[in-house]
Design an enzyme around this catalytic site. Structure first.
Site, PDB file in Angstrom:
ATOM      1  N   ASN A 114     -11.519  21.170  -2.970  1.00 35.47           N
ATOM      2  CA  ASN A 114     -11.671  22.154  -1.881  1.00 35.47           C
ATOM      3  C   ASN A 114     -12.876  21.877  -0.979  1.00 35.47           C
ATOM      4  OD1 ASN A 114      -9.501  23.549  -2.783  1.00 35.47           O
ATOM      5  ND2 ASN A 114     -10.646  25.313  -3.602  1.00 35.47           N
ATOM      6  N   LYS A 166       5.057 -11.742  -0.215  1.00 31.96           N
ATOM      7  CA  LYS A 166       5.236 -11.312   1.177  1.00 31.96           C
ATOM      8  C   LYS A 166       6.520 -11.944   1.693  1.00 31.96           C
ATOM      9  CE  LYS A 166       1.148  -9.277   1.339  1.00 31.96           C
ATOM     10  NZ  LYS A 166       0.871  -7.876   1.565  1.00 31.96           N
ATOM     11  N   LYS A 168       5.994  -8.006   2.769  1.00 26.52           N
ATOM     12  CA  LYS A 168       5.653  -6.892   1.870  1.00 26.52           C
ATOM     13  C   LYS A 168       6.924  -6.242   1.332  1.00 26.52           C
ATOM     14  CE  LYS A 168       2.033  -4.492   2.867  1.00 26.52           C
ATOM     15  NZ  LYS A 168       0.922  -3.537   2.889  1.00 26.52           N
ATOM     16  N   LYS A 192       1.701 -10.219  -8.117  1.00 31.67           N
ATOM     17  CA  LYS A 192       1.852  -8.761  -8.165  1.00 31.67           C
ATOM     18  C   LYS A 192       2.921  -8.325  -7.173  1.00 31.67           C
ATOM     19  CE  LYS A 192      -1.022  -5.954  -5.874  1.00 31.67           C
ATOM     20  NZ  LYS A 192      -0.426  -5.780  -4.527  1.00 31.67           N
ATOM     21  N   ASN A 193       3.598  -7.205  -7.534  1.00 35.35           N
ATOM     22  CA  ASN A 193       4.421  -6.529  -6.538  1.00 35.35           C
ATOM     23  C   ASN A 193       3.480  -6.016  -5.458  1.00 35.35           C
ATOM     24  OD1 ASN A 193       6.704  -4.826  -8.829  1.00 35.35           O
ATOM     25  ND2 ASN A 193       7.079  -6.638  -7.628  1.00 35.35           N
ATOM     26  N   ASP A 194       3.960  -5.852  -4.267  1.00 31.33           N
ATOM     27  CA  ASP A 194       3.134  -5.202  -3.256  1.00 31.33           C
ATOM     28  C   ASP A 194       3.161  -3.695  -3.494  1.00 31.33           C
ATOM     29  OD1 ASP A 194       2.505  -6.597  -0.007  1.00 31.33           O
ATOM     30  OD2 ASP A 194       1.331  -5.222  -1.220  1.00 31.33           O
ATOM     31  N   GLU A 195       2.232  -3.010  -2.849  1.00 34.48           N
ATOM     32  CA  GLU A 195       2.030  -1.599  -3.218  1.00 34.48           C
ATOM     33  C   GLU A 195       3.238  -0.698  -2.945  1.00 34.48           C
ATOM     34  OE1 GLU A 195       0.287  -3.160  -0.932  1.00 34.48           O
ATOM     35  OE2 GLU A 195       0.477  -2.029   0.932  1.00 34.48           O
ATOM     36  N   HIS A 287      -3.843  -0.031  -7.921  1.00 36.55           N
ATOM     37  CA  HIS A 287      -3.864  -0.350  -6.488  1.00 36.55           C
ATOM     38  C   HIS A 287      -4.298   0.914  -5.773  1.00 36.55           C
ATOM     39  CE1 HIS A 287      -2.775  -1.464  -2.452  1.00 36.55           C
ATOM     40  NE2 HIS A 287      -2.605  -2.694  -2.851  1.00 36.55           N
ATOM     41  N   ARG A 288      -5.157   0.754  -4.797  1.00 37.23           N
ATOM     42  CA  ARG A 288      -5.819   1.948  -4.233  1.00 37.23           C
ATOM     43  C   ARG A 288      -5.367   2.297  -2.810  1.00 37.23           C
ATOM     44  NH1 ARG A 288     -11.743  -0.478  -2.489  1.00 37.23           N
ATOM     45  NH2 ARG A 288     -10.862  -2.157  -1.214  1.00 37.23           N
ATOM     46  N   HIS A 321      -8.664  -2.632  -7.313  1.00 37.63           N
ATOM     47  CA  HIS A 321      -9.081  -3.351  -6.109  1.00 37.63           C
ATOM     48  C   HIS A 321     -10.428  -2.782  -5.647  1.00 37.63           C
ATOM     49  CE1 HIS A 321      -5.101  -5.313  -4.912  1.00 37.63           C
ATOM     50  NE2 HIS A 321      -4.880  -4.731  -6.080  1.00 37.63           N
ATOM     51  N   LYS A 329      -9.605  -8.878   5.396  1.00 37.74           N
ATOM     52  CA  LYS A 329      -9.091  -8.182   6.585  1.00 37.74           C
ATOM     53  C   LYS A 329      -9.431  -6.700   6.604  1.00 37.74           C
ATOM     54  CE  LYS A 329      -4.544  -6.973   4.701  1.00 37.74           C
ATOM     55  NZ  LYS A 329      -3.127  -7.320   4.610  1.00 37.74           N
TER      56      LYS A 329
HETATM   57  C1  CAP Z   1      -3.051  -7.822   0.650  1.00 41.88           C
HETATM   58  C2  CAP Z   1      -2.305  -6.552   0.289  1.00 41.88           C
HETATM   59  C3  CAP Z   1      -3.146  -5.608  -0.521  1.00 41.88           C
HETATM   60  C4  CAP Z   1      -4.446  -5.244   0.144  1.00 41.88           C
HETATM   61  C5  CAP Z   1      -5.044  -4.011  -0.506  1.00 41.88           C
HETATM   62  C6  CAP Z   1      -1.792  -5.834   1.530  1.00 41.88           C
HETATM   63  O1  CAP Z   1      -2.181  -8.651   1.340  1.00 41.88           O
HETATM   64  O2  CAP Z   1      -1.183  -6.845  -0.498  1.00 41.88           O
HETATM   65  O3  CAP Z   1      -2.351  -4.442  -0.733  1.00 41.88           O
HETATM   66  O4  CAP Z   1      -5.319  -6.260  -0.090  1.00 41.88           O
HETATM   67  O5  CAP Z   1      -6.331  -3.881   0.003  1.00 41.88           O
HETATM   68  O6  CAP Z   1      -0.741  -5.233   1.367  1.00 41.88           O
HETATM   69  O7  CAP Z   1      -2.483  -5.882   2.550  1.00 41.88           O
HETATM   70  P1  CAP Z   1      -2.849  -9.903   2.065  1.00 41.88           P
HETATM   71  P2  CAP Z   1      -7.555  -3.712  -1.015  1.00 41.88           P
HETATM   72  O8  CAP Z   1      -3.420 -10.805   1.002  1.00 41.88           O
HETATM   73  O9  CAP Z   1      -1.710 -10.549   2.815  1.00 41.88           O
HETATM   74  O10 CAP Z   1      -3.914  -9.365   2.960  1.00 41.88           O
HETATM   75  O11 CAP Z   1      -7.445  -4.906  -1.911  1.00 41.88           O
HETATM   76  O12 CAP Z   1      -8.756  -3.727  -0.115  1.00 41.88           O
HETATM   77  O13 CAP Z   1      -7.348  -2.425  -1.730  1.00 41.88           O
HETATM   78 MG    MG Z   2      -0.408  -4.907  -0.558  1.00 46.03          MG
END
Ligand code: CAP
Ligand code: MG
Ligand code: MG
Ligand code: MG
Length: 484
Positions: A114, A166, A168, A192-195, A287-288, A321, A329
């Site tokens: 809150n 990728k 993604k 890893k799978n992407d988020e 993953h954050r 992460h 980036k």
């Molecule tokens: C990186 C990534 C990760 C980010 C997360 C993306 O891809 O898979 O999720 O790095 O950021 O989706 O951007 P790239 P952080 O290697 O192509 O940039 O690690 O800062 O939490």
């Molecule tokens: Mg990612």
């Protein structure tokens, strides 16, 4: 009248119940401590606003209520220090307030709940937290660690080299698995799978798991090396998350060859702790995605990367992460990201404000105290049950890294004890994924041999091509056009 006294004199009865600038020993074990950057709102002074925050983040509301009791008052959070010039306030939270048995979701609801919506503040950022040893006892901490993954992969003395598949999203399960295979036969360790990976109609979860298993078996056979895949098990509900975990565990993967990735910020702390408690034999990959809303340095309201990372360790994530310290980036502050990575790796480390010890060792045990000071062998210390310590949590370094940026990041980090995952840094390589993987491996070899990558690339064509591609200044047509 001193400045402090005039601030105290400005408090009403309600606010006075949430301050004790003479608190004898905040580190007496009763309190979890937090330090916030705070700008007051509504024409309040910093102490008035801080007391309102302490009230709302513990037992109170915006008025003194008739129903409070002597005991409830003992559970009041207390502002115990203020630095008006730096706009910092320190708050002691009686940790008996928190759900017993170790519940991070509950704590965050107090200290990052809150209060972020209160009119009494125009800026409120939790910069650091400190946990007393007695409180740490209640929390799981990591179980399966980077050390375990290193032993499984037989990878030591260098980062675990990973990728994110990728694009993604949008590959079929077979196409996805082929990219995994290409990375693994290019001598990469970890995929890893992407988020956002979940159960999309064009890439059904069960098919993705099945095809990854086939790809992994093929790659292990061809390379003679173990491989790991981190599956995103985030889901709409608990049962589906567990169903995905069980699907992976029943797909024939050997223990150690898979990790569970959880989108901790969007799926929540309950999901993180559920996975830690249900699967202590699996690397829990936090993953954050979404954390930037709280942690970006320029955000006035939220919490630091260090706070997020410390709670991930408390909750039992095996790795989280922690950012590329501005090298990659994503927006990120060097001190912020490196402090976070160090704060979750070591047994004892200085944060932005607090030195956190993640374990207690009998002072009489000088040699082990010395060992931990040197952080030579955290696992050794923790192996002996007579001590209590939270195991290390592994920094996972991702976000715009590529072979050219590996050494610059390691130099900043000061260690190679982490997992790095490069997405575009692998799959944007002009000759594709296998070459991208080889370039990452070669860049790491160059680092380990202490050779400049330009020198080392003289007889490593994949690395040479990567340098040529990634060092080129990004222009509008720099992204490789795939031949039609
Ligand atoms: C990186 C990534 C990760 C980010 C997360 C993306 O891809 O898979 O999720 O790095 O950021 O989706 O951007 P790239 P952080 O290697 O192509 O940039 O690690 O800062 O939490
Ligand atoms: Mg990612
Ligand atoms: Mg292929
Ligand atoms: Mg332990």
């Amino acid at each position: 009248m001193t400045k402090t006294n005039s601030l105290l004199a400005s408090l009403n009865d309600h606010q006075l119940a949430y301050v004790n600038l003479d608190l004898a020993n905040p580190k007496n074990g009763e309190y979890m401590l937090g330090v916030y950057h705070l700008k007051p709102g509504k024409n309040l002074n910093i102490l008035q606003a801080a007391c309102e925050v302490a009230a709302e983040s513990s037992t109170g509301t915006n008025f003194l209520v008739q129903t409070e009791t002597a005991f409830s008052r003992e559970m009041n959070a207390l502002v115990y220090k203020v630095d008006e010039e730096k706009e910092l306030v320190w708050i002691a939270f009686p940790w008996r307030l928190f759900d017993r048995g170790g519940n991070v979701q509950n704590i965050m609801t107090y200290i990052a709940g809150n209060i972020f919506g209160m009119k009494e503040v125009s800026a409120l950022k939790l910069l650091d937290v400190w946990f007393p040893a007695a409180m740490l006892e209640q929390y799981d901490g990591p179980s399966y660690t980077l050390e375990d993954m290193r032993n499984y992969l037989d990878v030591h003395g260098r980062p675990i080299l990973g990728t994110i598949i990728k694009p993604k999203m949008g590959l079929t399960s077979a196409e996805y698995a082929e990219v995994c295979y290409d990375f693994w036969v290019g001598w990469g360790d970890f995929v890893k799978n992407d988020e956002p990976q979940a159960n999309q109609d064009f890439c059904p979860y069960d098919k993705m798991v099945k095809h990854v298993k086939e790809a992994m078996d093929k790659a292990v056979k061809e390379t003679g090396h173990k491989k790991v895949h981190s599956f995103n098990v985030s889901a709409a509900d608990y049962d589906t998350m567990i169903e995905r975990c069980e699907m992976i565990r029943n797909a024939g993967f050997e223990p150690g060859s898979y990790a569970f990735l959880i989108d901790g910020t969007t799926a929540g702390w309950m999901a993180v702790q559920t996975l830690r408690r249900k699967y202590p034999d699996v690397f829990i990959h936090f993953h954050r995605a979404g954390h930037g809303a709280y942690t970006r340095p320029e955000n006035p309201i939220g919490y630091s990367v260090l706070v997020l990372s410390k709670f991930a360790r408390l909750a039992g994530a095996s790795g989280i992460h922690t950012g590329t310290a501005g090298v990659g980036k994503m927006a990120g502050d060097k001190a912020e990201d490196i402090t976070a990575a160090e704060g979750i790796r070591y047994m004892k480390k200085q944060g932005h404000f607090f030195e956190q010890s993640w374990g207690t060792i009998p002072e009489t045990d000088k040699d082990f105290v010395d060992l931990v000071q040197r952080d030579d062998d955290l696992e050794e210390v923790l192996r002996d049950d007579s001590w209590r310590g939270l195991k290390m949590c592994c920094p996972i370094i991702s976000g715009g890294l590529n072979p050219v940026l590996l050494k610059p990041f390691i130099d900043l980090m000061g260690t190679t004890d982490f997992i790095t995952t490069m997405g575009a840094g692998c799959h944007a390589h002009p000759k594709g994924t296998q070459a991208g993987a080889k370039a990452i491996v070669q860049a790491c070899e160059a680092y380990q041999k202490g050779i400049d990558i330009h020198e080392y690339a003289k007889n490593k064509k994949e690395l040479a091509e990567a340098i040529e591609f990634f060092e080129k200044p990004k222009t509008k047509d720099s992204s490789l056009r795939i031949a039609a």
